[in-house]
Enzyme design. Structure first.
Site, PDB file in Angstrom:
ATOM      1  N   ASP A   1       0.862  -1.198   0.000  1.00 25.88           N
ATOM      2  CA  ASP A   1       0.000   0.000   0.000  1.00 25.88           C
ATOM      3  C   ASP A   1       0.893   1.240   0.000  1.00 25.88           C
ATOM      4  OD1 ASP A   1      -2.459   1.524   0.179  1.00 25.88           O
ATOM      5  OD2 ASP A   1      -1.953   1.934   2.261  1.00 25.88           O
ATOM      6  N   SER A   2       0.297   2.368  -0.327  1.00 27.33           N
ATOM      7  CA  SER A   2       1.044   3.623  -0.285  1.00 27.33           C
ATOM      8  C   SER A   2       1.444   3.962   1.156  1.00 27.33           C
ATOM      9  CB  SER A   2       0.179   4.753  -0.846  1.00 27.33           C
ATOM     10  OG  SER A   2      -0.967   4.911  -0.038  1.00 27.33           O
TER      11      SER A   2
ATOM     12  N   CYS B   1      -4.259  -1.482  -2.170  1.00 30.92           N
ATOM     13  CA  CYS B   1      -4.419  -0.040  -2.385  1.00 30.92           C
ATOM     14  C   CYS B   1      -5.299   0.119  -3.618  1.00 30.92           C
ATOM     15  CB  CYS B   1      -3.038   0.564  -2.619  1.00 30.92           C
ATOM     16  SG  CYS B   1      -3.075   2.303  -3.090  1.00 30.92           S
ATOM     17  N   ASN B   2      -6.413   0.805  -3.458  1.00 29.36           N
ATOM     18  CA  ASN B   2      -7.326   0.984  -4.600  1.00 29.36           C
ATOM     19  C   ASN B   2      -6.709   1.863  -5.675  1.00 29.36           C
ATOM     20  OD1 ASN B   2     -10.230  -0.096  -3.741  1.00 29.36           O
ATOM     21  ND2 ASN B   2      -9.166   0.684  -1.959  1.00 29.36           N
ATOM     22  N   THR B   3      -5.981   2.891  -5.239  1.00 27.21           N
ATOM     23  CA  THR B   3      -5.407   3.821  -6.198  1.00 27.21           C
ATOM     24  C   THR B   3      -4.401   3.088  -7.095  1.00 27.21           C
ATOM     25  OG1 THR B   3      -5.642   5.489  -4.473  1.00 27.21           O
ATOM     26  CG2 THR B   3      -4.332   6.091  -6.392  1.00 27.21           C
TER      27      THR B   3
ATOM     28  N   HIS C   1      -7.530   3.012   3.534  1.00 24.04           N
ATOM     29  CA  HIS C   1      -7.349   3.821   4.747  1.00 24.04           C
ATOM     30  C   HIS C   1      -8.671   4.074   5.478  1.00 24.04           C
ATOM     31  CE1 HIS C   1      -3.442   4.744   2.989  1.00 24.04           C
ATOM     32  NE2 HIS C   1      -3.100   5.459   4.040  1.00 24.04           N
TER      33      HIS C   1
ATOM     34  N   GLY D   1      -3.172   9.119  -3.885  1.00 25.72           N
ATOM     35  CA  GLY D   1      -4.488   9.447  -4.437  1.00 25.72           C
ATOM     36  C   GLY D   1      -4.571  10.719  -5.252  1.00 25.72           C
TER      37      GLY D   1
ATOM     38  N   CYS E   1     -11.204   2.819  -0.377  1.00 26.49           N
ATOM     39  CA  CYS E   1      -9.826   3.200  -0.053  1.00 26.49           C
ATOM     40  C   CYS E   1      -9.479   2.457   1.232  1.00 26.49           C
ATOM     41  CB  CYS E   1      -9.699   4.703   0.143  1.00 26.49           C
ATOM     42  SG  CYS E   1      -8.074   5.186   0.767  1.00 26.49           S
TER      43      CYS E   1
ATOM     44  N   GLU F   1      -3.059   9.129   7.741  1.00 27.00           N
ATOM     45  CA  GLU F   1      -1.591   9.029   7.758  1.00 27.00           C
ATOM     46  C   GLU F   1      -0.973   9.883   8.880  1.00 27.00           C
ATOM     47  OE1 GLU F   1       0.844   7.261   5.791  1.00 27.00           O
ATOM     48  OE2 GLU F   1      -0.862   6.044   5.180  1.00 27.00           O
TER      49      GLU F   1
END
Ligand code: DGL
Length: 281
Positions: free
Chosen positions: A18-19, A81-83, A202, A51, A200, A166
């Protein structure tokens, strides 16, 4: 670009990327359902959020992360991660993997999420809350249309939600403003919505506030369980790949940021302390 990289042969952990911290909400469910495997979690916290970045940048960052995980021995990588799933998955599957190692696999999380919505919505109107990149990619409406052509999809980008997570500010009073604003926008644009995808990884951290501002009767779909179940079925169908996933029940956590900071924050997601390695992609 020359794609030749020296790859270890044989079995390895399942890579989860993931980011930043968001993928831990997916990892958590995967690990609960499939505790026998080894996992290698990578968060690109130094470059989060993805994103708001362009297609090319998200693709390049994701590609670097996948190559890193392959170099560590992962035969299978989940883009949690969807992005990254929206902007990089297809190119990585079609262009990069054949030149790096055609036997390895990278899977996204949009398809397994979409598969659940058909049974959830009665009004056939659903909403998607996600990053700007995921919404602009139109990946959700396109995937949903393939499986359920009768469903209307409305997307709402929530650019402040990932930074709130974050920075660890997802519980603060100020977060309410941003959460309420995007839920209100979405439901104003389509008042018939009866199911909302939290698209997302997160966003489950904001779930209490999201519930607070979502009218009763509207269902919220988080992705962890759907992705974990889909991975279990995938491994049952792909026995050769499954045999290449090591089974020691361990997890190694890596981040591109300082490890200590990641460890503190991630412990909140996971409810237990962890040790973290800092890595360069
Ligand atoms: N967690 C990621 C997702 O599911 C995105 C976070 C970001 O913007 O970096 O889309």
């Amino acid at each position: 670009m020359n794609d030749y990289i020296e790859l270890p042969k044989g079995a390895g952990p399942i890579g989860v990327f993931d980011s930043g911290y968001g993928g831990l909400t997916i990892y958590n469910e995967i690990q609960k359902l499939l505790p026998q495997y080894d996992y290698l979690y990578l968060g690109d916290n130094a470059r989060t959020p993805y994103g708001t970045r362009s297609f090319d940048v998200v693709y390049e960052f994701t590609r670097q992360a996948v190559k890193y995980l392959f170099r560590q021995g992962c035969q299978l990588v989940i883009l949690a991660c969807n992005t990254a799933s929206a902007k990089a998955l297809r190119t990585i599957q079609q262009i990069d993997i054949p030149s790096i190692d055609p036997g390895r696999r990278v899977l996204g999380i949009i398809r397994p999420t979409v598969e659940c919505v058909g049974d959830m919505t009665a009004s056939r109107h659903i909403g998607v809350l996600a990053t700007e990149g995921t919404i602009k990619s139109l990946s959700y409406p396109l995937e949903i249309r393939k499986l359920f052509p009768d469903i209307e999809v409305t997307g709402e980008a929530c650019p402040m939600w990932v930074p709130l997570v974050e920075t660890g500010e997802y519980g603060c009073d100020g977060a309410d403003y941003f959460v309420k604003r995007h839920i209100d926008n979405l439901l104003e644009r389509d008042p018939e919505i009866d199911t909302i995808i939290l698209g997302c990884t997160h966003y489950p951290l904001l779930i209490e506030k999201i519930r607070k501002y979502t009218p009763e009767g509207i269902k919220l779909l988080t992705q962890g369980t759907a992705v974990a179940t889909s991975l279990k079925e995938y491994l049952e169908r792909h026995t050769n790949l499954e045999a290449l996933c090591t089974k020691g029940g361990t997890t190694t956590f890596c981040t591109t940021e300082a490890g200590g900071k990641f460890g503190d924050q991630a412990s909140v997601f996971l409810n237990h302390p962890i040790t973290v390695k800092n890595v360069v992609l």
